[in-house]
Scaffold this motif. Structure first.
Motif, PDB file in Angstrom:
ATOM      1  N   VAL A   1       0.857  -1.187   0.000  1.00  0.00           N
ATOM      2  CA  VAL A   1       0.000   0.000   0.000  1.00  0.00           C
ATOM      3  C   VAL A   1       0.896   1.241   0.000  1.00  0.00           C
ATOM      4  O   VAL A   1       1.832   1.343   0.810  1.00  0.00           O
ATOM      5  N   VAL A   2       0.610   2.175  -0.890  1.00  0.00           N
ATOM      6  CA  VAL A   2       1.390   3.406  -1.005  1.00  0.00           C
ATOM      7  C   VAL A   2       0.492   4.597  -0.661  1.00  0.00           C
ATOM      8  O   VAL A   2      -0.666   4.644  -1.080  1.00  0.00           O
ATOM      9  N   CYS A   3       1.043   5.537   0.069  1.00  0.00           N
ATOM     10  CA  CYS A   3       0.327   6.771   0.384  1.00  0.00           C
ATOM     11  C   CYS A   3       0.833   7.868  -0.548  1.00  0.00           C
ATOM     12  O   CYS A   3       2.047   8.153  -0.584  1.00  0.00           O
ATOM     13  N   ALA A   4      -0.074   8.473  -1.315  1.00  0.00           N
ATOM     14  CA  ALA A   4       0.272   9.559  -2.240  1.00  0.00           C
ATOM     15  C   ALA A   4      -0.186  10.874  -1.616  1.00  0.00           C
ATOM     16  O   ALA A   4      -1.390  11.134  -1.530  1.00  0.00           O
ATOM     17  N   ILE A   5       0.758  11.675  -1.171  1.00  0.00           N
ATOM     18  CA  ILE A   5       0.443  12.841  -0.342  1.00  0.00           C
ATOM     19  C   ILE A   5       0.629  14.148  -1.104  1.00  0.00           C
ATOM     20  O   ILE A   5       1.719  14.466  -1.572  1.00  0.00           O
ATOM     21  N   GLU A   6      -0.456  14.882  -1.216  1.00  0.00           N
ATOM     22  CA  GLU A   6      -0.429  16.246  -1.759  1.00  0.00           C
ATOM     23  C   GLU A   6      -1.006  17.149  -0.672  1.00  0.00           C
ATOM     24  O   GLU A   6      -2.115  16.915  -0.175  1.00  0.00           O
ATOM     25  N   GLY A   7      -0.291  18.164  -0.266  1.00  0.00           N
ATOM     26  CA  GLY A   7      -0.803  19.094   0.739  1.00  0.00           C
ATOM     27  C   GLY A   7      -0.601  18.603   2.167  1.00  0.00           C
ATOM     28  O   GLY A   7       0.222  17.720   2.439  1.00  0.00           O
ATOM     29  N   THR A   8      -1.389  19.157   3.071  1.00  0.00           N
ATOM     30  CA  THR A   8      -1.241  18.884   4.499  1.00  0.00           C
ATOM     31  C   THR A   8      -1.530  17.427   4.843  1.00  0.00           C
ATOM     32  O   THR A   8      -2.528  16.852   4.406  1.00  0.00           O
ATOM     33  N   CYS A   9      -0.648  16.839   5.644  1.00  0.00           N
ATOM     34  CA  CYS A   9      -0.831  15.463   6.116  1.00  0.00           C
ATOM     35  C   CYS A   9      -0.301  15.414   7.546  1.00  0.00           C
ATOM     36  O   CYS A   9       0.903  15.282   7.769  1.00  0.00           O
TER      37      CYS A   9
ATOM     38  N   ILE B   1       4.914   8.652  -0.822  1.00  0.00           N
ATOM     39  CA  ILE B   1       5.351   9.503  -1.926  1.00  0.00           C
ATOM     40  C   ILE B   1       4.680  10.870  -1.743  1.00  0.00           C
ATOM     41  O   ILE B   1       3.463  10.965  -1.581  1.00  0.00           O
ATOM     42  N   VAL B   2       5.495  11.917  -1.753  1.00  0.00           N
ATOM     43  CA  VAL B   2       5.013  13.255  -1.383  1.00  0.00           C
ATOM     44  C   VAL B   2       5.291  14.258  -2.493  1.00  0.00           C
ATOM     45  O   VAL B   2       6.330  14.190  -3.164  1.00  0.00           O
ATOM     46  N   ALA B   3       4.386  15.183  -2.698  1.00  0.00           N
ATOM     47  CA  ALA B   3       4.574  16.275  -3.655  1.00  0.00           C
ATOM     48  C   ALA B   3       5.731  17.160  -3.197  1.00  0.00           C
ATOM     49  O   ALA B   3       5.778  17.566  -2.033  1.00  0.00           O
ATOM     50  N   ASP B   4       6.638  17.456  -4.097  1.00  0.00           N
ATOM     51  CA  ASP B   4       7.807  18.284  -3.768  1.00  0.00           C
ATOM     52  C   ASP B   4       7.410  19.754  -3.819  1.00  0.00           C
ATOM     53  O   ASP B   4       7.728  20.487  -4.751  1.00  0.00           O
ATOM     54  N   ASN B   5       6.687  20.157  -2.790  1.00  0.00           N
ATOM     55  CA  ASN B   5       6.181  21.522  -2.687  1.00  0.00           C
ATOM     56  C   ASN B   5       6.487  22.010  -1.276  1.00  0.00           C
ATOM     57  O   ASN B   5       6.073  21.370  -0.307  1.00  0.00           O
ATOM     58  N   PRO B   6       7.218  23.135  -1.125  1.00  0.00           N
ATOM     59  CA  PRO B   6       7.603  23.593   0.221  1.00  0.00           C
ATOM     60  C   PRO B   6       6.412  23.939   1.118  1.00  0.00           C
ATOM     61  O   PRO B   6       6.571  24.063   2.332  1.00  0.00           O
ATOM     62  N   LYS B   7       5.221  24.079   0.543  1.00  0.00           N
ATOM     63  CA  LYS B   7       4.040  24.375   1.350  1.00  0.00           C
ATOM     64  C   LYS B   7       3.452  23.121   2.009  1.00  0.00           C
ATOM     65  O   LYS B   7       2.621  23.228   2.910  1.00  0.00           O
ATOM     66  N   VAL B   8       3.866  21.957   1.552  1.00  0.00           N
ATOM     67  CA  VAL B   8       3.367  20.708   2.133  1.00  0.00           C
ATOM     68  C   VAL B   8       3.886  20.564   3.566  1.00  0.00           C
ATOM     69  O   VAL B   8       5.066  20.809   3.833  1.00  0.00           O
ATOM     70  N   GLN B   9       2.996  20.171   4.474  1.00  0.00           N
ATOM     71  CA  GLN B   9       3.379  19.958   5.869  1.00  0.00           C
ATOM     72  C   GLN B   9       3.025  18.540   6.291  1.00  0.00           C
ATOM     73  O   GLN B   9       1.934  18.042   5.998  1.00  0.00           O
ATOM     74  N   LEU B  10       3.966  17.910   6.990  1.00  0.00           N
ATOM     75  CA  LEU B  10       3.786  16.538   7.449  1.00  0.00           C
ATOM     76  C   LEU B  10       4.167  16.470   8.916  1.00  0.00           C
ATOM     77  O   LEU B  10       5.039  17.197   9.371  1.00  0.00           O
ATOM     78  N   GLY B  11       3.525  15.589   9.679  1.00  0.00           N
ATOM     79  CA  GLY B  11       4.000  15.431  11.051  1.00  0.00           C
ATOM     80  C   GLY B  11       2.921  15.097  12.049  1.00  0.00           C
ATOM     81  O   GLY B  11       1.752  14.858  11.709  1.00  0.00           O
ATOM     82  N   LEU B  12       3.343  15.093  13.308  1.00  0.00           N
ATOM     83  CA  LEU B  12       2.503  14.673  14.423  1.00  0.00           C
ATOM     84  C   LEU B  12       2.453  15.783  15.477  1.00  0.00           C
ATOM     85  O   LEU B  12       3.215  15.771  16.445  1.00  0.00           O
ATOM     86  N   PRO B  13       1.559  16.766  15.310  1.00  0.00           N
ATOM     87  CA  PRO B  13       1.523  17.916  16.223  1.00  0.00           C
ATOM     88  C   PRO B  13       0.591  17.734  17.427  1.00  0.00           C
ATOM     89  O   PRO B  13       0.297  18.704  18.129  1.00  0.00           O
TER      90      PRO B  13
END
Length: 725
Positions: free
Chosen positions: A109-117, A132-144
């Motif tokens: 299973v692959v996760c295709a991430i565009e935007g906030t995750c 797999i993540v979009a190479d966009n500096p506005k994308v945010q990933l993490g555990l807040p």
């Protein structure tokens, strides 16, 4: 209601497109859990399916995690005083069990991430076999999650350390720090970056090339934690020694979430994944059983978002964004307002009595924005932003401004003079906002021909960093002025609260009690170090004496003098007034002149002034930290309650948001009203009665509090009843 669209292509690759109806961002709720469970069953059982891609159907991003607005309803079993922890654990474990089924379904299973995750959305991604993540500096990933009183409860506290190592994972999770794509790739948190819009195609390409890649690294024989784990690994042990000490220092043992996270990671790292996620859920259930988490989630997330989306905005009025702002006063506050306004795309006329001062205000903007070069700010964007600010001394240049904010010297006569000059140019139909922190808006509005168009817009310093704006409604302020002010606050991306007029409004008035009680304690001979340390242990950003130095002892003295002059015989002198007066007479005005309760040596660290013990002799018997803590806390609580009883505050939500984001009231409480509800109003009243007997009328409970205690009422229950009516 379908939250996941399920499609299978000719190559046998299933695409799961998440699109939760009625939500601007995908969130995890009961329907999503049911749909994901059914999708996992299909992926694992249908032979035609060779692998799966999980993506989002929303332009806003991949997923924002758990539906925090309804989380408590989803997880907490109904109970009459005694919580069924076994049922709570079972409900908490549902998400963990679901993600575990996903990663062990036997298909890649692959996760295709565009935007906030973020949050639970990122935990879903961590349970996939490739990210797999979009190479966009506005994308945010993490555990807040830690920022709202929780910690990752969907396997994040177990998978992230297994991917990037315990030390790195703890650093990010304990701070709630987010990853940008390049950073995440470097730490191996994601596996591949591709241009925006290409994540699903890249995911399918990888699945075709890796049809057997369906086992996670931690489920393979011989797997070891990056950097090591286990009680006999020196790196692991050192990490937890340091992390525990730093966490204790940062939280002062007030927050449950960070300690639960440390425990879950420490114990889980020694166990196989199936046992590790049960340990995580055990600690998460414990967190959910304590009111702290629900209080923090409500104030720091749910109420904050509602305020930012216009919960207090008058209904049925058209949007009134500000295109051109008249900023009166180019001092630190006015320059800060000009900076954030220009950043929001608003043209600003920055007016001061002297051109050099006005130019200096614009240079402040340049200085602040220059520090962001390379962090989303380019030289071209910097110049474009600065070009929106026009420094001037000429009132005629205000022509065309559709909103006014005044931040001149805190003197009624000076403010009135400036107000009238502005009206002569713009007319009284323009909305006028005053940034005063203490002067009543109703009185200031007398200088504007249409007081219904006059409103208070109270910023906090430094404007660029402080998230709150306090909107103050005068006796004659109309709905159009409220709407205009709130629309402006939304433009500059700040969090608003709306309060009614009074001296000091809500934030300044209640914040002042923390400072005053610190001075009262000092006057009684309590050691300055004890006062300061207990203030920080309570969860305040700094002690009351230090914060008095920061805002200036002289300013407090001037506010006190002005209040005395206006109130006359009605003003009640206090020991705190005498302390401030004495400090000003000794020319110890605070940080601004390098000497206050603290000394500020050039090139050195600040330290408590040794002369304090001579000026305010120590009592022979010092109170316990618990006694000092209680006084510092309850002096703030009762003033907040008075603001509610007097109608300065209309909702407990505004009170809690304003306290935490305005003057740094202990975040672990969820705010003063959440805390009073949690402690119990009857207990609050009994404590205040005792403190009144011991220390005076400033602690006296309101009649409203007594009535609530007698009826077993709560602030949030009262607000809910009012809303239902």
């Amino acid at each position: 209601m379908t939250t996941i669209a399920f499609d299978i292509d000719a190559d046998g690759i299933a695409t799961l497109t998440i699109d939760v109806p009625g939500q601007s961002m995908n969130v995890i709720g009961p329907e999503f859990l049911a749909d994901l469970s059914a999708a996992i069953d299909r992926i694992g059982s249908e032979e035609a399916i060779k692998g799966a891609v999980i993506c989002s159907g929303k332009a806003s991003g991949f997923m924002g995690g758990m539906d925090l607005k309804n989380m408590e309803t989803m997880l907490i079993p109904a109970h009459d005083g005694k919580l069924d922890m076994a049922t709570l654990f079972d409900r908490v474990f549902v998400l963990n069990a679901l993600f575990r089924r996903l990663e062990t379904c036997g298909k890649p299973v692959v996760c295709a991430i565009e935007g906030t995750c973020v949050g639970g959305g990122f935990e879903l991604a961590l349970a996939c076999h490739r990210r797999i993540v979009a190479d966009n500096p506005k994308v945010q990933l993490g555990l807040p999650e830690i920022l709202v009183g929780l910690f990752p409860g969907g396997g994040g506290s177990q998978r992230l350390p297994r991917i990037t190592g315990v030390q790195t994972a703890l650093m990010y999770m304990l701070q709630g720090k987010l990853f940008r794509p390049q950073e995440a790739l470097g730490l191996k948190v994601v596996d591949e970056l591709v241009p925006s819009g290409n994540t699903v195609a890249a995911a399918k390409t990888w699945l075709k090339a890796n049809p057997a890649a369906s086992v996670q690294p931690w489920d393979q024989k011989g797997y070891r934690f990056p950097g090591g784990a286990g009680g006999f690994n020196p790196n692991f042990v050192q990490t937890f020694i340091g992390a525990t000490a730093m966490t204790m220092k940062q939280t002062q043992r007030n927050l449950n979430g960070p300690l639960a996270l440390l425990s879950a990671v420490y114990e889980g790292a020694t166990l196989p994944m199936d046992r590790a996620i049960r340990v995580e859920s055990k600690y998460f259930a414990k967190i959910m059983a304590d009111p702290q988490a629900s209080n923090m989630v409500r104030t720091l997330f749910v109420s904050k978002q509602a305020a930012e989306r216009g919960a207090r905005r008058p209904k049925d009025l058209p949007k009134a964004p500000t295109a051109k702002l008249a900023m009166l006063g180019a001092g630190m506050m006015g320059a800060g307002v000009a900076t954030v306004s220009a950043q929001a795309g608003i043209d600003v006329v920055l007016l001061d009595r002297d051109q050099a001062y006005a130019e200096k205000g614009k240079e402040h903007a340049r200085s602040v924005l220059s520090k962001r070069l390379g962090k989303g700010m380019t030289p071209e964007k910097l110049e474009e932003t600065l070009a929106r600010i026009t420094p001037t001394t000429d009132f005629a240049q205000l022509e065309g401004c559709d909103f006014v904010i005044e931040a001149v010297f805190e003197d009624t006569a000076i403010k009135a003079e400036v107000t009238k000059k502005v009206e002569a140019v713009l007319g009284a139909d323009t909305i006028f906002g005053s940034n005063t922190s203490t002067l009543p808006i109703t009185g200031l509005a007398k200088a504007w021909s249409k007081p219904e168009n006059f409103i208070g817009v109270h910023f906090f310093s430094p404007v660029e960093k402080m998230p709150l704006v306090e909107i103050i409604v005068g006796e004659k302020t109309g709905p159009e002025a409220i709407a205009k002010a709130l629309d402006y606050v939304a433009q500059i991306k700040k969090t608003p609260i709306v309060v009614n007029d009074s001296r000091g409004f809500y934030t300044s008035r209640c914040f002042g009690t923390y400072v005053q009680e610190g001075a009262e304690l000092l006057a009684e001979g309590v050691g300055a170090a004890l006062i300061e340390n207990v203030g920080k242990q309570l969860g305040m950003p700094v002690g009351p004496l230090a914060v008095s130095d920061e805002v200036s002892i002289e300013l407090g003295y001037k506010v006190m003098t002005a209040a005395k002059k206006e109130l006359g015989d009605a003003y009640v002198d206090s020991a705190a007034d005498a302390v401030m007066t004495k400090m000003v007479e000794m020319d110890r005005l605070g940080r601004k002149n390098g000497k206050g309760y603290y000394d500020y040596p050039e090139g050195g660290k600040k330290a408590l002034w040794p002369g304090l013990a001579d000026s305010f002799p120590l009592a022979a018997v010092q109170p316990s930290p618990e006694v000092v803590r209680e006084r510092l806390l309850y002096r703030q609580l009762i003033e907040c309650a008075r603001c509610f009883a007097e109608g300065v505050l209309e909702t407990p939500e505004d009170g809690d948001i304003g306290a935490i984001f305005g003057w740094g009231f202990a975040p672990w409480t969820g705010g003063p009203f959440s805390h009073m509800d949690t402690v119990g109003i009857a207990t609050v009243v009994a404590t205040l009665d005792r403190l009144t007997a011991e220390h005076g009328a400033r602690f006296a409970p309101t009649e409203q509090l007594r009535d609530m205690a007698a009826r077993g009422a709560t602030f949030y229950g009262k607000a809910a009843a009012k809303e239902a009516a």
